[in-house]
Design a protein around this motif. Sequence first.
Motif, short mmCIF file in Angstrom:
data_model
loop_
_atom_site.label_atom_id
_atom_site.label_comp_id
_atom_site.label_asym_id
_atom_site.label_seq_id
_atom_site.Cartn_x
_atom_site.Cartn_y
_atom_site.Cartn_z
N VAL A 47 20.13 -40.38 24.10
CA VAL A 47 18.98 -39.79 24.79
C VAL A 47 19.22 -39.90 26.29
O VAL A 47 19.48 -40.99 26.81
N THR A 48 19.14 -38.78 26.98
CA THR A 48 19.34 -38.74 28.42
C THR A 48 18.07 -38.23 29.10
O THR A 48 17.54 -37.18 28.73
N LEU A 49 17.58 -38.99 30.07
CA LEU A 49 16.45 -38.58 30.88
C LEU A 49 16.96 -38.13 32.24
O LEU A 49 17.71 -38.86 32.90
N ALA A 108 20.76 -42.70 30.59
CA ALA A 108 21.05 -42.43 29.19
C ALA A 108 21.07 -43.71 28.38
O ALA A 108 21.42 -44.79 28.88
N ARG A 109 20.68 -43.61 27.13
CA ARG A 109 20.76 -44.71 26.17
C ARG A 109 21.35 -44.15 24.87
O ARG A 109 21.01 -43.05 24.46
N THR A 110 22.21 -44.94 24.23
CA THR A 110 22.80 -44.55 22.95
C THR A 110 22.37 -45.53 21.88
O THR A 110 22.45 -46.75 22.08
N VAL A 119 13.04 -47.17 21.91
CA VAL A 119 14.08 -47.19 22.94
C VAL A 119 13.38 -47.22 24.29
O VAL A 119 12.57 -46.34 24.59
N SER A 120 13.69 -48.23 25.08
CA SER A 120 13.07 -48.37 26.39
C SER A 120 14.07 -48.07 27.50
O SER A 120 15.24 -48.44 27.41
N PHE A 121 13.60 -47.37 28.52
CA PHE A 121 14.41 -47.11 29.71
C PHE A 121 13.89 -48.04 30.82
O PHE A 121 13.24 -47.61 31.77
N ALA A 122 14.19 -49.32 30.65
CA ALA A 122 13.58 -50.34 31.51
C ALA A 122 13.93 -50.16 32.98
O ALA A 122 13.14 -50.49 33.87
#
Length: 504
Positions: free
Chosen positions: A156-158, A39-41, A24-27
């Motif tokens: 996932v939440t940063l 956040a990504r789900t 999972v990337s937080f581009a």
Amino acid sequence: MQRRDVLRLSALAGAAGALTLDPVSFAQADEAGPGEDVARTISGHLPTGSPDFVYLPVEVPSGVREIAVSYSYDKPTVPSGTQGNACDIGIFDERGTELGGRGFRGWSGGARTEFAISAAEATPGYLAGPVRAGTWHVVLGPYTVAPQGLDYKVTVTLRFGAPGTTPKPVYPPQRAKGRGRAWYRGDSHLHTVHSDGKRTPAELAAAARAAGLDFITTTEHNTTSSHGAFEGLWGDDLLIITGEEITTRNGHVVALGIAPGTFIDWRYRARDNRFGQFARKIRQAGGLVIPAHPHGTCVGCNWKFGFNEADAVEVWNADFGPDDEATVLEWDNTLVAAARGDGRWLPAVGNSDSHREPQPVGLPQTVVLADDLSRAALQDGIRAGRCWIAESSEVDLAFEAVDGRGKHAGIADRLAVAPDAPVTVRLKVTGAGAGRQVRFITDQGPLYTTTLPASGSGTVEWTTTPSYAAYVRAEVRHPAPDGGVPGIPGPMVALTNPIWLGKR
């Protein structure tokens, strides 16, 4: 993003069936500023026969203050006798997922649906510390999977911002005041909110004191987060020992007395031939290896690793039931083998495995003869078998064997006399309750049975010889229930380790 069915096999750790999803990337995270969240789900499907552990790599950029994870999965109706869906969760940081490695940051099993980790604090079950840039791994543990499979969703939440500082954990001391060489009562299989228990550490300590215990061991499932959670809760009257319940898919083991902060991995099955490695790690960390509830009825609770690596065995777990009866019988068979000279004997212990009210703390409890109230002295007593088990602190006993010349031996000792020398076995019991039955068990089985006086206290004697009984151990039992199976005694009140008779 969808991840459905197509998983690629991972060589991670040689663990019992481990698979890794795509990362999972937080581009766009570089554009986030302090105080912002990204956040990504991720959703997916796990079929029956899925691996024990499924890893979701998460690319964490720099500047992250906190990582938060939530998850859910479906729980469809299944036919009677068929396992439904149950999925655990945990996380490893940028140091990786190597079996026994340094990357572990927390595990909550199926007890929580969300958790968060920052430098300053973490959800119980997880370890506070810096959220460094790199590849973290959320780990899913599909414990059981329904025939139609398991649909899951992970968010996932940063959270970005100043990193904060990590407080230095305060661990319990290694000894309490105690009473010098004495019998000390303890419960060494307990859970709090740091795994799947409901009590806080403060509530657990209070329950231990109310039960009349001198020591407890904190043994959360697959995490060490409770080791630093008892600050201010110990005292001259209560020693708190650090441990872990290592919860594998082929049985659970209590690591009693490992050094605070020591993590012992659980991601293997008996067929992986890894348990010996981690049993050695328990001992290297100063702990004892104690298989828990070997005949437990829950999925994954049956002990499949054998007893060669064990230092003791938990023969009585919580309310005494058929699974404990089976364990006591199995343990007694190992005593017979030791009497033949086929190896060392394995001491018996008992613990409550209490998770929440109204489950009592100290039912049962292990009573240990130790030189003082310290972790090391208690471990020495357990390792040597100088201990017995009681259903409560109201029950007390003294057990000894004496020959005609006044030579005597206590629990776990040997009375080295000639094969035909008369030996008197004596059990003094107080506080057992009316109608309780005393049994003396030998390598031939129960050879003497009697009933205590109505007061529940009394002294029972029996004379034998080493040629007739290679060892004698004592049981105090409740009356057999009405309508019970003929020949099966009632539940246990107290149980001793053996006294050995005769010369080696």
